[in-house]
Design an enzyme around this catalytic site. Structure first.
Site, PDB file in Angstrom:
ATOM      1  N   HIS A 320       0.615  -1.272  -0.008  1.00 12.25           N
ATOM      2  CA  HIS A 320       0.087  -0.090  -0.073  1.00 12.25           C
ATOM      3  C   HIS A 320       0.859   1.414   0.124  1.00 12.25           C
ATOM      4  O   HIS A 320       0.621   2.186  -0.832  1.00 12.25           O
ATOM      5  CB  HIS A 320      -0.664  -0.071   1.461  1.00 12.25           C
ATOM      6  CG  HIS A 320      -1.717   1.094   1.481  1.00 12.25           C
ATOM      7  ND1 HIS A 320      -3.133   1.041   1.395  1.00 12.25           N
ATOM      8  CD2 HIS A 320      -1.322   2.360   1.720  1.00 12.25           C
ATOM      9  CE1 HIS A 320      -3.491   2.430   1.509  1.00 12.25           C
ATOM     10  NE2 HIS A 320      -2.609   3.082   1.836  1.00 12.25           N
ATOM     11  N   GLU A 321       1.850   1.265   0.737  1.00 13.54           N
ATOM     12  CA  GLU A 321       2.549   2.562   1.047  1.00 13.54           C
ATOM     13  C   GLU A 321       3.757   2.533  -0.248  1.00 13.54           C
ATOM     14  O   GLU A 321       3.868   3.716  -0.516  1.00 13.54           O
ATOM     15  CB  GLU A 321       3.735   2.555   2.055  1.00 13.54           C
ATOM     16  CG  GLU A 321       2.696   2.277   3.609  1.00 13.54           C
ATOM     17  CD  GLU A 321       1.741   3.116   3.775  1.00 13.54           C
ATOM     18  OE1 GLU A 321       1.771   4.432   3.272  1.00 13.54           O
ATOM     19  OE2 GLU A 321       0.689   3.005   4.282  1.00 13.54           O
TER      20      GLU A 321
END
Length: 870
Positions: A320-321
């Site tokens: 996600h990051e």
């Protein structure tokens, strides 16, 4: 503080005349070591130089800074009086030139709330650790700036810190650190770390991490299509006292797999040079996408045995990051209205890349069962909003990091991929990055490239999915001929009265029947476009009668699915016979939504769990079921039936614990669930025995984290006292142990304990963010309803003052965490309504939190009424 809550209009007006050329930021954090400076907050030195342009010479504007003291301000060589131009959060800038230089020297305060520059002292070894966290607008707590996402610029950081520390930022170091002028405290020498200028980035994703962190290193290499070789240094950091638990190899593996995936599909090389990931203490979030310097909550470093679902979740967060390096960091939304342009994409791409690039191929099952549950709840609150939201100010932005912006937006993007096709979606992303690199965008920019690559008119799709709120329900209606074959299968779409939009859905409809072996398997499938209130699925006409019709099979769209009567009876009797894990997850999700909506008695849901959860193969789904069962028992079961339902749940949990494979993740999950619901004398005796070694479950390793889980229940039930908690803390004299200790002590069933916990959280601001969270968790125990009943009135008397005097992060924790949801009666609902009626002018963000809590309470009362009719 006046002016702290920046409005969208102010930000747009400032961006209309200003553009920033560069920042030079020098931070001296040597004061992080040694004693505190007097009675005021512990501070550090912050010196900032900003070079910027103004398109309207002579105009006025302002810079942002939240600091206890400003030592000097110089604008274009003129010395400005801080007493005249600084009001505590803004620096007034009059008479701007075409080209400007602003120099601000200030003392800024270290944070204990996780906002700004957070300072943490490790109780295990006394070491001090620092890290920054800014989103949406807390960089101004560390250095003077223009705090809005569309005034991007290159940043050069200089950090003076103790010589033995590790210091990292967004960019690589620019040479070796040099000797500072002053010692760091005592005789310890200080060094100055200089970092290379960053690419143009927004203020909220700048970062500094400093302290005696343990570091492990690796690198990622790739040959690009041009023939150039990309070599990205990798590192993972954590506190020294956690180093023995750090599984850096696993983190590096997922990181490299992600970088491979995004380079394969985005066709834009990773733009930020290095990739460092720091696991930091007392973190408010899961993680933050600071380019080149990603920060994570250190609970992702597992001190004991955890299930595969925990590793899967961590991998998802890592990816996600990483998605944000492109969606959010390289291309940034203009204002927080379009927060979804990064968060929805990161939520979707996190699962997409996880399934296709890592060993965690069950990612879409987790998405369907856990992430979308967050979205469904948020989308039925009175505060629901379109994915593209109307964000008027920073307080509103802070509250919009929610299930709509993340998980509904991600589900909508999954529907978009089904609508336009995978290739068109990914090609749109590639064009988007190349067209807007290092710039800022809005919804229109994304729709433009999607229209180009798909050939579809995206305006209607956007209006239906991105610009309206609410969740639709899809229900099958089936008719049969005399031979038992389908004559017509119709999908009926409905919407809530408050949000009547009926959307276009690309859905798969699955027909399932039981075989001779009892397995419930799909034998027919049709994919179709659903639009309007009723859509016939012609492809399924003539099929044999199914035992189960599963709408939204394979989870292509975002909706609540319902069942026809025959299908519901099949679910009640044979949910565990579904052989497909995703189909099971969708069915569990459907019955949970029915329970929340008061269509299924809560005890019926618990019966399903007791009958079928033991057969659930997906550990993530199982743990989700455990969490939902606790919610159902606490909030949705009729009060007169709670004790009996709780005892049945504990008995079932213990039975499944004993049946689970020794040493398996399922056994660990059932052990934790049993500990959470144990209430009887025999249950508590077993927990004590597992703690002191007089009892044993074959294969169950009662490690330190599990010991705390058992002790938490024992203290909450009055079966363990402060002495037992102190003894456990002596075994675990760590930061994690301290948080567990605080929670256990606050959980004890005593009026004096509850009063002390309330005072520590509400009447004092001495606790850090992590200890506020732990104290609230201990205070609000389901078994303590009578003990905390007297706090309904004090809650409503206190919250406006809390909101005004505390940081927004702490304010949110207190307003949400101490809302009297356990006093689930019409009288509490009336008290909530009375406060809302009496405070129409309260801060909108505060009113939103109370309205959301009120809605949850009203839902609980409706569900209890339905369960009482069972």
């Amino acid at each position: 503080m006046p002016g702290e809550n920046l409005s969208r209009e102010e930000a747009h007006a400032r961006a209309a005349i200003l553009s920033v050329e560069r920042y030079d930021v020098a931070l001296d954090v040597t004061s992080a070591v040694g004693p505190s400076e007097g009675e005021g907050p512990r501070t550090f030195r912050s010196h900032t130089t900003i070079n910027f342009r103004c398109s309207q010479p002579g105009a006025s504007s302002f810079a942002d800074l939240i600091a206890p003291e400003v030592l000097s301000v110089r604008l274009n060589g003129r010395t400005l009086d801080p007493a005249e131009v600084f009001d505590g959060c803004r620096i007034t800038l009059d008479g701007l030139a075409e080209r400007n230089t602003l120099v601000v020297d200030a003392r800024c305060a270290y944070s204990r709330t996780g906002e700004g520059l957070h300072r943490f002292e490790d109780p295990e070894d006394g070491e001090v650790y620092l890290y920054t966290q800014y989103e949406p607008a807390d960089a101004r707590r560390v250095f003077a700036n223009f705090e809005q996402p569309d005034l991007k610029a290159p940043f050069t950081f200089y950090v003076t810190a103790p010589a033995r520390w590790t210091v990292i930022s967004n960019a690589p170091h620019d040479g070796d650190p040099v000797r500072g002028d002053e010692p760091a405290g005592g005789d310890e020498p200080a060094l100055i770390w200089q970092f290379r200028p960053t690419q143009p980035i927004a203020t909220y994703i700048t970062a500094v991490v400093a302290g005696p962190y343990h570091v492990e290193s690796d690198h990622y290499a790739r040959t690009l299509g041009s023939g150039a070789v990309l070599d990205i240094p990798l590192s993972v950091l954590c506190r020294k006292s956690l180093a023995r638990h750090l599984d850096a190899d696993e983190i590096f593996t997922v990181t490299k797999q992600g970088l491979d995936f995004f380079h394969d599909h985005f066709d834009y090389p990773y733009p930020f040079g290095k990739y460092e990931q720091a696991f930091v203490p007392e973190y408010n979030l899961g993680a933050m996408e600071n380019p080149g310097c990603v920060t994570f909550r250190e609970e992702f470093i597992y001190r004991g045995k955890v299930t595969r679902a925990a590793y899967e979740h961590r991998a998802n967060v890592v990816l996600h990051e990483m998605t944000h390096m492109w969606f959010g960091d390289l291309v940034t939304m203009r204002w927080w209205d379009d927060l979804w342009l990064k968060e929805s994409f990161a939520d979707f791409m996190g699962s997409f890349s996880q399934v296709e690039a890592t060993r965690y191929t069950e990612g879409w099952i987790t998405f369907a069962n856990r992430r979308k549950a967050w979205a469904y709840r948020a989308d039925q609150l009175p505060s629901t909003h379109p994915v593209v939201a109307d964000i008027r100010d920073l307080e509103a932005a802070k509250l919009n990091f929610d299930g709509i912006t993340y998980s509904k937006g991600a589900a909508v993007l999954k529907q978009l991929v089904a609508y336009v096709g995978r290739d068109a979606f990914l090609e749109a992303a590639r064009r988007y990055f190349k067209r807007h690199a290092y710039g800022n965008t809005t919804l229109a920019d994304l729709l433009s490239v999607l229209g180009e690559t798909s050939g579809r008119d995206m305006a209607e799709w956007s209006r239906a999915w991105l610009e309206t709120a609410g969740v639709n329900s899809l229900t099958p209606q089936v008719t049969y001929d005399a031979a038992g074959r389908i004559t017509e299968l119709t999908v009926v779409q409905t919407a809530d009265e408050a949000h009547p939009e009926l959307r276009p859905h690309r859905v798969a409809v699955g027909l399932y029947r039981r075989g001779a072996d009892g397995a419930l398997e799909r034998y027919a499938r049709a994919e179709t476009d659903v639009a309007g209130p009723s859509t016939a699925v012609a492809e399924l006409a003539g099929q044999e009668r199914p035992d189960l019709v599963l709408l939204n099979d394979e989870d292509l769209t975002y909706c609540k699915i319902r069942f026809d009567e025959v299908s519901l009876e099949t679910v009640r009797g044979h949910l565990g016979d579904l052989t497909d894990a995703l189909a099971r997850a969708l069915t569990w999700s459907a019955v949970w939504n029915m329970t929340r909506d008061g269509l299924m008695p809560a005890r019926d849901y618990l019966d399903l769990l007791l009958r079928f959860a033991g057969r659930e193969s997906d550990i993530g789904v199982l743990q989700s079921l455990h969490q939902q069962a606790r919610t159902a028992l606490t909030h949705y079961v009729a009060p007169r039936a709670r004790d009996e339902a709780g005892q049945s749940l504990a008995e079932g949990a213990l039975r499944e614990l004993r049946l689970a494979e020794p040493g398996s993740g399922h056994q660990l999950a059932w052990a934790r669930f049993f500990a959470a619901v144990a209430v009887s004398a025999s249950d508590l005796q077993l927990l004590r025995g597992l703690l002191d070694g007089t009892a044993k479950v074959d294969g169950l390793d009662v490690d330190q984290e599990l010991r705390w889980a058992f002790l938490a229940t024992l203290t909450a039930q009055g079966a363990a006292d402060a002495g037992a908690v102190a003894a456990e803390r002596a075994r675990d004299d760590t930061a994690s142990g301290h948080r567990h200790e605080v929670r256990c002590l606050a959980a004890r069933p005593s009026a004096q304990v509850k009063a002390a916990a309330w005072a520590e959280v509400v009447e004092s601001d001495k606790l850090s963010n992590a200890l506020v969270e732990a104290t609230i968790a201990g205070f609000a125990q389901p078994g303590a309803r009578e003990l905390i009943a007297p706090y309904v009135e004090p809650y409503f008397e206190a919250i406006e003052g809390v909101w005004a005097s505390r940081s927004i992060e702490i304010g949110m924790s207190i307003v949400r965490g101490l809302f009297p949801s356990l006093q689930d009666s019409p009288q509490t609902l009336e008290a909530t309504d009375a406060w809302l009626a009496a405070h129409p002018a309260a801060a909108p963000a505060l009113r939103r939190l109370v309205l959301e809590a009120r809605d949850d309470l009203a839902r609980s009362l409706r569900a209890q009424s339905r369960d009482a009719l069972r």
